[in-house]
Write an enzyme that holds these catalytic residues in place. Structure first.
Site, PDB file in Angstrom:
ATOM      1  N   GLN A   1       1.147 -11.420  -2.936  1.00 48.88           N
ATOM      2  CA  GLN A   1      -0.225 -10.792  -3.061  1.00 48.88           C
ATOM      3  C   GLN A   1      -0.726 -10.537  -4.234  1.00 48.88           C
ATOM      4  O   GLN A   1       0.099  -9.908  -5.077  1.00 48.88           O
ATOM      5  CB  GLN A   1      -0.271  -9.452  -2.129  1.00 48.88           C
ATOM      6  CG  GLN A   1      -0.159  -9.877  -0.669  1.00 48.88           C
ATOM      7  CD  GLN A   1      -0.208  -8.447   0.391  1.00 48.88           C
ATOM      8  OE1 GLN A   1       0.088  -7.620  -0.231  1.00 48.88           O
ATOM      9  NE2 GLN A   1      -0.757  -8.797   1.504  1.00 48.88           N
TER      10      GLN A   1
ATOM     11  N   ARG B   1       7.544 -10.913   5.749  1.00 49.52           N
ATOM     12  CA  ARG B   1       7.410 -10.674   6.983  1.00 49.52           C
ATOM     13  C   ARG B   1       8.294 -11.646   7.688  1.00 49.52           C
ATOM     14  O   ARG B   1       8.182 -13.001   7.246  1.00 49.52           O
ATOM     15  CB  ARG B   1       5.982 -10.806   7.225  1.00 49.52           C
ATOM     16  CG  ARG B   1       5.268  -9.659   6.623  1.00 49.52           C
ATOM     17  CD  ARG B   1       3.460  -9.947   6.988  1.00 49.52           C
ATOM     18  NE  ARG B   1       2.782  -8.901   6.336  1.00 49.52           N
ATOM     19  CZ  ARG B   1       1.761  -8.826   5.935  1.00 49.52           C
ATOM     20  NH1 ARG B   1       0.785  -9.752   6.924  1.00 49.52           N
ATOM     21  NH2 ARG B   1       0.881  -8.162   5.134  1.00 49.52           N
TER      22      ARG B   1
ATOM     23  N   LYS C   1     -12.680  -3.769   7.517  1.00 49.89           N
ATOM     24  CA  LYS C   1     -12.266  -4.710   6.296  1.00 49.89           C
ATOM     25  C   LYS C   1     -13.836  -5.459   6.200  1.00 49.89           C
ATOM     26  O   LYS C   1     -14.449  -5.699   7.263  1.00 49.89           O
ATOM     27  CB  LYS C   1     -11.325  -5.673   6.414  1.00 49.89           C
ATOM     28  CG  LYS C   1     -10.284  -5.340   6.895  1.00 49.89           C
ATOM     29  CD  LYS C   1      -9.059  -6.246   6.911  1.00 49.89           C
ATOM     30  CE  LYS C   1      -9.142  -7.256   8.245  1.00 49.89           C
ATOM     31  NZ  LYS C   1      -8.600  -8.540   8.417  1.00 49.89           N
TER      32      LYS C   1
ATOM     33  N   HIS D   1      -8.286  -1.331  -0.244  1.00 50.05           N
ATOM     34  CA  HIS D   1      -7.287  -2.219  -0.412  1.00 50.05           C
ATOM     35  C   HIS D   1      -8.280  -3.639  -0.804  1.00 50.05           C
ATOM     36  O   HIS D   1      -9.117  -3.742  -0.046  1.00 50.05           O
ATOM     37  CB  HIS D   1      -6.565  -2.475   0.671  1.00 50.05           C
ATOM     38  CG  HIS D   1      -6.037  -1.347   1.406  1.00 50.05           C
ATOM     39  ND1 HIS D   1      -4.640  -1.298   1.618  1.00 50.05           N
ATOM     40  CD2 HIS D   1      -6.527  -0.396   2.130  1.00 50.05           C
ATOM     41  CE1 HIS D   1      -4.363  -0.122   2.137  1.00 50.05           C
ATOM     42  NE2 HIS D   1      -5.444   0.414   2.459  1.00 50.05           N
TER      43      HIS D   1
ATOM     44  N   HIS E   1      -5.095  -1.540  -5.255  1.00 49.24           N
ATOM     45  CA  HIS E   1      -5.560  -0.401  -4.542  1.00 49.24           C
ATOM     46  C   HIS E   1      -6.100   0.373  -5.458  1.00 49.24           C
ATOM     47  O   HIS E   1      -6.071   0.792  -6.563  1.00 49.24           O
ATOM     48  CB  HIS E   1      -4.322   0.297  -3.840  1.00 49.24           C
ATOM     49  CG  HIS E   1      -3.724  -0.470  -2.811  1.00 49.24           C
ATOM     50  ND1 HIS E   1      -2.596  -1.221  -3.082  1.00 49.24           N
ATOM     51  CD2 HIS E   1      -4.085  -0.882  -1.580  1.00 49.24           C
ATOM     52  CE1 HIS E   1      -2.113  -1.924  -1.992  1.00 49.24           C
ATOM     53  NE2 HIS E   1      -3.182  -1.780  -0.988  1.00 49.24           N
TER      54      HIS E   1
ATOM     55  N   ASP F   1      -2.568  -8.210  -5.261  1.00 54.12           N
ATOM     56  CA  ASP F   1      -2.795  -6.780  -4.336  1.00 54.12           C
ATOM     57  C   ASP F   1      -3.548  -6.043  -5.331  1.00 54.12           C
ATOM     58  O   ASP F   1      -3.077  -5.966  -6.649  1.00 54.12           O
ATOM     59  CB  ASP F   1      -1.668  -6.336  -3.734  1.00 54.12           C
ATOM     60  CG  ASP F   1      -2.058  -5.566  -2.607  1.00 54.12           C
ATOM     61  OD1 ASP F   1      -3.309  -5.329  -2.167  1.00 54.12           O
ATOM     62  OD2 ASP F   1      -1.074  -5.177  -1.837  1.00 54.12           O
TER      63      ASP F   1
ATOM     64  N   CYS G   1       0.863  -1.237  -0.104  1.00 53.49           N
ATOM     65  CA  CYS G   1      -0.219   0.031  -0.150  1.00 53.49           C
ATOM     66  C   CYS G   1       0.957   1.378   0.000  1.00 53.49           C
ATOM     67  O   CYS G   1       0.465   1.961  -0.776  1.00 53.49           O
ATOM     68  CB  CYS G   1      -1.057   0.023   1.066  1.00 53.49           C
ATOM     69  SG  CYS G   1      -1.343  -1.676   1.863  1.00 53.49           S
TER      70      CYS G   1
HETATM   71 ZN   LIG Z   1      -3.011  -2.639   0.711  1.00 53.23          ZN
END
Ligand SMILES: [Zn+2]
Length: 407
Positions: free
Chosen positions: A148, A130, A236, A282, A152, A150, A101
């Site tokens: 991910q 991580r 979320k 997200h 946005h 991902d 992000c």
């Molecule tokens: Zn994000």
């Protein structure tokens, strides 16, 4: 209910040659074989196809960043125990990204935007890192490097609902195609008794949580309360789905974030020519591809649907004298974009069929004298023992129709 032992994704991943781990590379760092990589790419392409229809564009980012980005985003503080840190030879501190992000905000921030150009929707399938404790690592379920899928979406508050509903549709289509039963939506909100766990003020949280409740209500979804389950920057909607073993998984998540845009001062110019604060959504569909595959492998017991199978068809000759035609059939299948292999081992046909079935290959194409002469193949599906003779072109047409429908 637990999947039985034979459905364990670690065991199946090894048997089906999908991924591996190396002591030299380190624990929690899966390595993907050619077959496993086919799976990952096909799933990612499916998500991308659904996103592209909804106006998403691809972006790309480096996997490290200066400490300053995460100080500004709040990750340096909130993620400090999980960050892999790097110090350059000049003494600058960098970190491997634990999420995408903050990088994506800087793509949005590259220029001023008019409200007419919004939403800006960025999609990026990329690896995150991580520093999980080694005792908690587990197959693909808990890893140190994960991918991910991902995305946005940077938009105005007035556009949030429409954007959420688009992502909702993508999630529903993706999971139902793979045979998951959509179940409940968890409203993952912040815990008012622990404001120190979250960024931003009460007003933003209330607004964001009200919008999410409205969307879930409008969809008529069965919801469960998830107080305290919010991300540190926003609430979320978590999608829960049931697998073939009746187990419930959290499979996808859409998050509404009013804090990150505030921290990075993200705006657009509105109809009145004023700077207007925007919001950020997200939206990961698989979340972590590694974790998703751990669920999917067990859900299908390693027998992937035809369109997704790393090897879709195996061509078996009744005896060695059919090897020429076997090679011809494999070449024709490959030309038609069907992932085919041959088994030319010097073994009985029965043994070859048993091997191919244990590899859970969807179709076996058996060829002997009859087939060579008639230019046909005898097709046996992994699901039954029936052999169906047909011209090769007919099999290719049927296979491509199944692939197009993601069967
Ligand atoms: Zn994000």
């Amino acid at each position: 209910m637990d999947a039985n032992k034979t459905d364990d994704h670690k065991k199946l991943g090894k048997e089906l040659d999908l991924f591996t781990f190396s002591d030299l590379v380190g624990s929690g760092l899966p390595l993907w074989t050619p077959k496993g990589t086919i799976l990952r790419n096909l799933l990612d392409e499916f998500v991308w196809e659904l996103r592209r229809k909804n106006g998403y564009e691809k972006v790309e980012i480096p996997h490290i960043t200066k400490r300053e980005l995460y100080e500004k985003s709040g990750h340096w503080e909130k993620f400090k125990d999980d960050l892999f840190r790097i110090t350059t030879r000049e003494g600058d501190e960098f970190a491997l990204k634990p999420m995408n992000c903050p990088h994506h905000t800087q793509i949005y921030a590259r220029k001023p935007w008019s409200y007419r150009e919004l939403p800006q929707r960025y999609a990026n399938t990329t690896m995150c890192y991580r520093d999980e404790q080694s005792g908690e690592l587990n197959g693909l379920s808990r890893v140190r490097a994960f991918t991910q899928d991902d995305a946005h979406c940077f938009c105005r508050e007035s556009q949030v609902k429409e954007e959420f509903l688009k992502i909702w549709d993508i999630i529903e289509e993706f999971y139902s195609t793979l045979g998951f039963k959509p179940k409940k939506i968890r409203l993952s909100f912040h815990d008012q008794n622990h404001p120190e766990k979250y960024l931003g003020d009460k007003k933003h949280w209330k607004t964001a949580e009200d919008i999410l409740s409205d969307i879930a209500k409008e969809k008529g979804a069965e919801t469960i309360d998830g107080v305290g389950e919010a991300a540190f920057y926003g609430p979320k909607l978590d999608f829960m789905a049931e697998d073939a073993h009746g187990r419930l998984w959290q499979v996808a998540t859409i998050q509404l974030d009013m804090n990150m845009p505030e921290r990075f001062d993200l705006t657009c110019t509105n109809e009145q020519g004023q700077r207007e604060r925007i919001v950020m959504i997200h939206a990961a569909v698989m979340g972590s591809i590694e974790r998703f595959l751990s669920v999917l492998i067990e859900h299908v017991g390693g027998a992937f649907p035809f369109w997704l199978s790393p090897v879709q068809a195996k061509v078996l000759g009744v005896s060695e004298k059919h090897a020429g035609y076997v090679r011809e059939v494999v070449a024709a299948l490959k030309t038609a974009h069907i992932r085919a292999e041959m088994d030319d081992a010097n073994e009985s046909l029965g043994k070859k069929i048993r091997n191919a079935k244990s590899e859970k290959i969807p179709y076996l194409l058996v060829v002997g004298d009859k087939e060579v002469e008639a230019r046909t193949v005898s097709v046996e599906s992994r699901n039954d023992g029936k052999q169906d003779a047909m011209p090769l072109a007919d099999f290719i047409a049927r296979a491509n129709a199944e692939i197009a429908q993601r069967k």
